[in-house]
Design an enzyme around this catalytic site. Structure first.
Site, mmCIF file in Angstrom:
data_model
loop_
_atom_site.group_PDB
_atom_site.id
_atom_site.type_symbol
_atom_site.label_atom_id
_atom_site.label_comp_id
_atom_site.label_asym_id
_atom_site.label_seq_id
_atom_site.Cartn_x
_atom_site.Cartn_y
_atom_site.Cartn_z
ATOM 1 N N LYS A 22 0.736 -1.253 -0.006
ATOM 2 C CA LYS A 22 -0.018 -0.262 -0.020
ATOM 3 C C LYS A 22 0.913 1.254 0.104
ATOM 4 O O LYS A 22 0.572 2.231 -1.042
ATOM 5 C CB LYS A 22 -0.760 -0.052 1.407
ATOM 6 N N ASN A 23 1.870 1.325 0.848
ATOM 7 C CA ASN A 23 2.628 2.447 0.923
ATOM 8 C C ASN A 23 3.558 2.813 -0.210
ATOM 9 O O ASN A 23 4.101 3.859 -0.114
ATOM 10 C CB ASN A 23 3.489 2.426 2.401
ATOM 11 N N CYS A 116 -4.286 13.417 13.464
ATOM 12 C CA CYS A 116 -4.794 12.034 13.227
ATOM 13 C C CYS A 116 -4.427 11.299 14.502
ATOM 14 O O CYS A 116 -3.943 11.526 15.439
ATOM 15 C CB CYS A 116 -4.189 11.477 11.930
ATOM 16 N N ARG A 121 1.552 14.666 13.369
ATOM 17 C CA ARG A 121 1.741 14.649 11.975
ATOM 18 C C ARG A 121 1.854 15.765 10.884
ATOM 19 O O ARG A 121 0.887 15.923 9.935
ATOM 20 C CB ARG A 121 1.109 13.361 11.254
ATOM 21 N N ASP A 305 5.248 0.641 11.961
ATOM 22 C CA ASP A 305 4.160 0.185 11.420
ATOM 23 C C ASP A 305 4.211 -1.230 11.731
ATOM 24 O O ASP A 305 3.003 -1.909 11.543
ATOM 25 C CB ASP A 305 4.173 0.175 9.860
ATOM 26 N N ARG A 397 -8.234 -0.549 5.361
ATOM 27 C CA ARG A 397 -7.399 0.426 4.621
ATOM 28 C C ARG A 397 -6.291 -0.286 4.338
ATOM 29 O O ARG A 397 -5.574 0.245 3.129
ATOM 30 C CB ARG A 397 -7.390 1.724 5.652
HETATM 31 C C1 UD1 Z 1 4.883 6.913 6.130
HETATM 32 C C2 UD1 Z 1 3.823 5.750 5.891
HETATM 33 C C3 UD1 Z 1 3.445 5.172 7.360
HETATM 34 C C4 UD1 Z 1 4.642 4.936 8.321
HETATM 35 C C5 UD1 Z 1 5.650 6.347 8.336
HETATM 36 C C6 UD1 Z 1 6.927 6.200 9.018
HETATM 37 C C7 UD1 Z 1 2.954 5.897 3.774
HETATM 38 C C8 UD1 Z 1 1.680 6.242 3.036
HETATM 39 N N1 UD1 Z 1 2.791 6.081 5.182
HETATM 40 O O1 UD1 Z 1 4.224 7.746 6.795
HETATM 41 O O2 UD1 Z 1 2.741 4.184 7.284
HETATM 42 O O3 UD1 Z 1 4.033 4.843 9.637
HETATM 43 O O4 UD1 Z 1 6.067 6.451 6.989
HETATM 44 O O5 UD1 Z 1 7.694 4.932 8.500
HETATM 45 O O6 UD1 Z 1 3.707 5.592 3.259
HETATM 46 N N2 UD1 Z 1 7.194 14.728 10.465
HETATM 47 C C9 UD1 Z 1 7.405 16.231 10.329
HETATM 48 N N3 UD1 Z 1 7.320 16.886 9.257
HETATM 49 C C10 UD1 Z 1 6.922 16.547 8.211
HETATM 50 C C11 UD1 Z 1 6.657 15.170 7.760
HETATM 51 C C12 UD1 Z 1 6.979 14.272 9.219
HETATM 52 O O7 UD1 Z 1 7.472 16.624 11.583
HETATM 53 O O8 UD1 Z 1 6.717 17.211 7.318
HETATM 54 C C13 UD1 Z 1 7.248 13.657 11.111
HETATM 55 C C14 UD1 Z 1 5.887 12.962 11.527
HETATM 56 O O9 UD1 Z 1 5.072 13.511 12.244
HETATM 57 C C15 UD1 Z 1 6.374 11.868 12.143
HETATM 58 C C16 UD1 Z 1 7.690 11.423 11.575
HETATM 59 O O10 UD1 Z 1 8.088 12.635 10.996
HETATM 60 O O11 UD1 Z 1 6.581 11.857 13.566
HETATM 61 C C17 UD1 Z 1 7.712 10.291 10.575
HETATM 62 O O12 UD1 Z 1 6.957 10.697 9.533
HETATM 63 P P1 UD1 Z 1 7.038 10.474 7.715
HETATM 64 O O13 UD1 Z 1 8.260 9.550 7.802
HETATM 65 O O14 UD1 Z 1 6.923 11.586 6.924
HETATM 66 O O15 UD1 Z 1 5.892 9.356 7.636
HETATM 67 P P2 UD1 Z 1 4.844 9.463 6.614
HETATM 68 O O16 UD1 Z 1 5.356 9.573 5.409
HETATM 69 O O17 UD1 Z 1 3.527 10.268 6.974
#
Ligand code: UD1
Length: 418
Positions: A22-23, A116, A121, A305, A397
């Site tokens: 999915k991701n 969320c 996030r 995850d 999902r």
């Molecule tokens: C993706 C995955 C999710 C997984 C996560 C971490 C998808 C669709 N989802 O989520 O299943 O749990 O990677 O492996 O691929 N952060 C910030 N600022 C930002 C972006 C992120 O502070 O602009 C923080 C987030 O709040 C979180 C951490 O960084 O604490 C990790 O987030 P990120 O690696 O971006 O995860 P996602 O891409 O949202």
């Protein structure tokens, strides 16, 4: 709304087919907005999040054709550069259209995903990266609006944290941007390498995916491509825990063990036996599970995850273990539900101490996110008696044909209306 009813205590045996990730699929679908030619994906899982993303890219003008596990996306024109609240609120990954729309159309307006269930996030890193490429960004009325009137331009972008989504957004935007972009401290997840392979097939010059420095040579236009999505390492890891927690014996057909090293190491330490197959992974559970200390980390560390699923296993270990969550705040919602099934878990800040108990007992439970829901399914498979899991839509999902796959290896699980 549906619920799942599980009669626990049956060891799972046989073969489970692992679906596409999915991701990995979600960013690949957003990447279809970068070209006026068709992008044809195979090994696409049939999941609610994929349908949401199909709705979103369709809203932006892509024609979407689904056949089995194939998905053809053709964004001949960008019809609308706004990602509306109604779609974004259902799925945070909607933010992944920001980079592609901006690079292709010079404008993007995406509803802010907001908080969320698993923490705040934010998307500050996505915005910081796109600004470094020359985007002008404004936040107003719950939307982020990005413009690149003079076009974007390649730049060096150091990420303060190796965010998966920010790395993906930047890779996509930079592929359709003049000049060379370097992402420093890039995320190294297998889904990043999969996206890089697809962008390269579309014509972008990309090197370094899978390392912390990704270099992207942008192009004026990108072409269509065909691409096969990698296996879902989190789904495979979840079924690996199902084998371990039930003392079962499962072949995970199509799993890619090289993307699952940290999960496999944790399971082995807990007493499960694993062996790699030419196209999959074999996992055998042991009746005695040992406690394992785990800290979640960006890839190649132990994935956040998989944290909830591993905790279900640790709840039945013969000793104590500590699980520390470093990626997301507030990702322990499964703890109180596991406790209702008899688990002995204490949370202090970002760490949970789990004292293994001899048995869990079935209960009515519900969870507020995808992986937490899966941890309750796993606990239910091992528990004595009946477990009823409410709010099944979280599982829909991210786990394709969950009950069917579990029933196929001997689980007593059924879906019922609330
Ligand atoms: C993706 C995955 C999710 C997984 C996560 C971490 C998808 C669709 N989802 O989520 O299943 O749990 O990677 O492996 O691929 N952060 C910030 N600022 C930002 C972006 C992120 O502070 O602009 C923080 C987030 O709040 C979180 C951490 O960084 O604490 C990790 O987030 P990120 O690696 O971006 O995860 P996602 O891409 O949202």
């Amino acid at each position: 709304m549906d619920k799942l009813v599980i009669q626990g205590g049956r060891p799972l045996k046989g073969e489970v087919g692992i679906s596409g990730a999915k991701n990995a699929t979600l960013p690949l679908m957003a990447a279809a907005l970068l070209t006026d030619e068709p992008l044809v994906l195979s090994n696409v899982p049939a999941l609610a999040d994929i349908r949401s993303m199909a709705g979103l890219v369709g809203h932006h003008g892509a024609r979407v054709d689904t056949t089995g596990h194939g998905l053809a996306l053709h964004a001949q024109n960008i019809a609308d550069t706004t990602a509306p609240y109604d779609i974004v609120r259902k799925m945070r990954a909607s933010i992944l259209v920001l980079g592609p729309l901006l690079a292709r159309a010079g404008h993007a307006r995406v509803s802010l995903p907001g908080g969320c269930a698993i923490g705040n996030r934010p998307i500050d890193l996505h915005l910081k990266g796109l600004k470094a490429l020359g985007a002008e960004i404004e936040l107003a009325e719950g939307y982020v609006e990005a413009r690149a009137n003079g076009g974007l331009e390649g730049a060096v972008v150091p990420l303060p944290f190796a965010s998966v989504g920010a790395t993906e957004n930047l890779m996509m935007a930079a592929s359709l941007t003049r000049g060379t972009t370097v992402i420093e401290n890039a995320a190294r997840e297998p889904e990043i390498s999969d996206l890089a392979a697809c962008l390269a097939a579309m014509g972008a010059g990309i090197s370094g995916a899978g390392t912390e420095r990704i270099e992207i040579e942008g192009r004026d236009t990108l072409s269509g491509a065909r691409h096969r999505v990698i296996a879902d390492r989190i789904e495979a890891g979840s079924y690996a825990v199902a084998a371990a927690i039930t003392g079962g014996d499962l072949i995970l057909a199509g799993a890619e063990p090289e993307t699952m090293r940290a999960t496999i190491a944790a399971l082995e330490e807990a007493g499960a036996e694993t062996s790699e197959l030419p196209a999959g992974l074999h996992v055998r559970g042991d009746s005695a599970t040992r406690g394992v200390d785990i800290t979640t980390q960006p890839y190649p560390g132990f994935p956040t995850d998989m944290q909830a699923q591993l905790m279900a296993l640790m709840a039945l270990s013969d000793s104590a273990s500590v699980i520390t969550e470093t990626i997301f705040e507030n990702r322990f919602m499964h703890v109180s539900e596991l406790a209702r099934m008899g688990a002995d878990i204490t949370v202090t800040g970002a760490s949970a101490t789990i004292r293994g108990v001899r048995a869990l007992t079935g209960a009515a439970v519900m969870a507020t996110d995808l992986r937490a829901s899966m941890s309750l399914v796993l606990a239910g498979l091992a528990a004595e008696g009946e477990t009823v899991i409410h709010r099944v839509y979280h599982l829909d999902r991210g786990y394709e044909r969950l009950e069917e796959k579990l029933r196929g290896v001997g689980a007593d699980i059924a879906r019922a209306k609330e």
